[in-house]
Design an enzyme around this catalytic site. Structure first.
Site, PDB file in Angstrom:
ATOM      1  N   PHE A   1       2.829  42.266  23.079  1.00 35.48           N
ATOM      2  CA  PHE A   1       3.916  41.673  23.862  1.00 35.48           C
ATOM      3  C   PHE A   1       5.236  42.218  23.321  1.00 35.48           C
ATOM      4  O   PHE A   1       5.478  42.176  22.111  1.00 35.48           O
ATOM      5  CB  PHE A   1       3.900  40.145  23.738  1.00 35.48           C
TER       6      PHE A   1
ATOM      7  N   LEU B   1       2.944  40.208  18.797  1.00 36.30           N
ATOM      8  CA  LEU B   1       4.316  40.120  19.306  1.00 36.30           C
ATOM      9  C   LEU B   1       5.156  41.109  18.516  1.00 36.30           C
ATOM     10  O   LEU B   1       5.044  41.168  17.279  1.00 36.30           O
ATOM     11  CB  LEU B   1       4.905  38.721  19.097  1.00 36.30           C
ATOM     12  N   CYS B   2       6.000  41.856  19.185  1.00 36.41           N
ATOM     13  CA  CYS B   2       6.925  42.748  18.492  1.00 36.41           C
ATOM     14  C   CYS B   2       7.816  41.887  17.602  1.00 36.41           C
ATOM     15  O   CYS B   2       8.490  40.967  18.086  1.00 36.41           O
ATOM     16  CB  CYS B   2       7.766  43.527  19.493  1.00 36.41           C
ATOM     17  N   ILE B   3       7.801  42.187  16.319  1.00 42.51           N
ATOM     18  CA  ILE B   3       8.513  41.324  15.372  1.00 42.51           C
ATOM     19  C   ILE B   3      10.029  41.325  15.623  1.00 42.51           C
ATOM     20  O   ILE B   3      10.657  40.258  15.582  1.00 42.51           O
ATOM     21  CB  ILE B   3       8.178  41.695  13.908  1.00 42.51           C
TER      22      ILE B   3
ATOM     23  N   ALA C   1      10.752  39.330  18.757  1.00 46.40           N
ATOM     24  CA  ALA C   1      10.435  37.918  18.563  1.00 46.40           C
ATOM     25  C   ALA C   1      11.493  37.215  17.703  1.00 46.40           C
ATOM     26  O   ALA C   1      11.982  36.140  18.062  1.00 46.40           O
ATOM     27  CB  ALA C   1       9.058  37.774  17.933  1.00 46.40           C
TER      28      ALA C   1
END
Length: 130
Positions: free
Chosen positions: A40, A78-80, A83
């Protein structure tokens, strides 16, 4: 054939998460090992917010994705950077920013774009939902 799903559309302003959910359910029903991972990115990371509360007459997308991860062992990344920018943090990021709580929903992981590159390089196809 193995797929990587890349989802970039917001769960609240696009149908990306809904459409990807329908796709992954169909794929896993027919070919149980066909999905290597789901990444994501951009506003799609909002799917991993454990404090979001959808209206009761709508599908709880976060819970639906958690069920996919739990039942089929599909990793949800999730792309850190995306996010954290949107307030979705895990325990270690919470400590790093000296916050008292975290907001990352269970079964989601914060990962960098290197994880996306690894997924892309190790699967046959990447399907983007935006």
């Amino acid at each position: 054939m193995q797929y990587t799903l890349l989802i970039t559309g917001s769960p609240y302003q696009s149908k990306a998460c809904h459409t990807a959910l329908r796709f992954i359910r169909a794929a896993l029903n027919k070919y149980p090992n066909s999905i290597k991972g789901v990444f994501f990115y951009e506003d799609a990371v909002l799917i991993g917010n454990q404090t979001a509360q959808p209206p009761r007459d709508e599908i709880n997308l976060t819970k639906a994705w958690q069920e996919i991860a739990e039942q089929h062992s599909v990793p949800l990344y999730l792309c850190i950077a995306a996010a954290v920018r949107r307030g979705i943090i895990n325990e270690s990021e919470s400590r790093r920013y000296e916050l008292e709580q975290h907001t990352l929903a269970e079964h989601f992981q914060l990962e960098g774009l290197g994880t996306l590159v690894d997924l892309i390089n190790s699967t046959n196809k990447v399907i983007q939902f935006r």
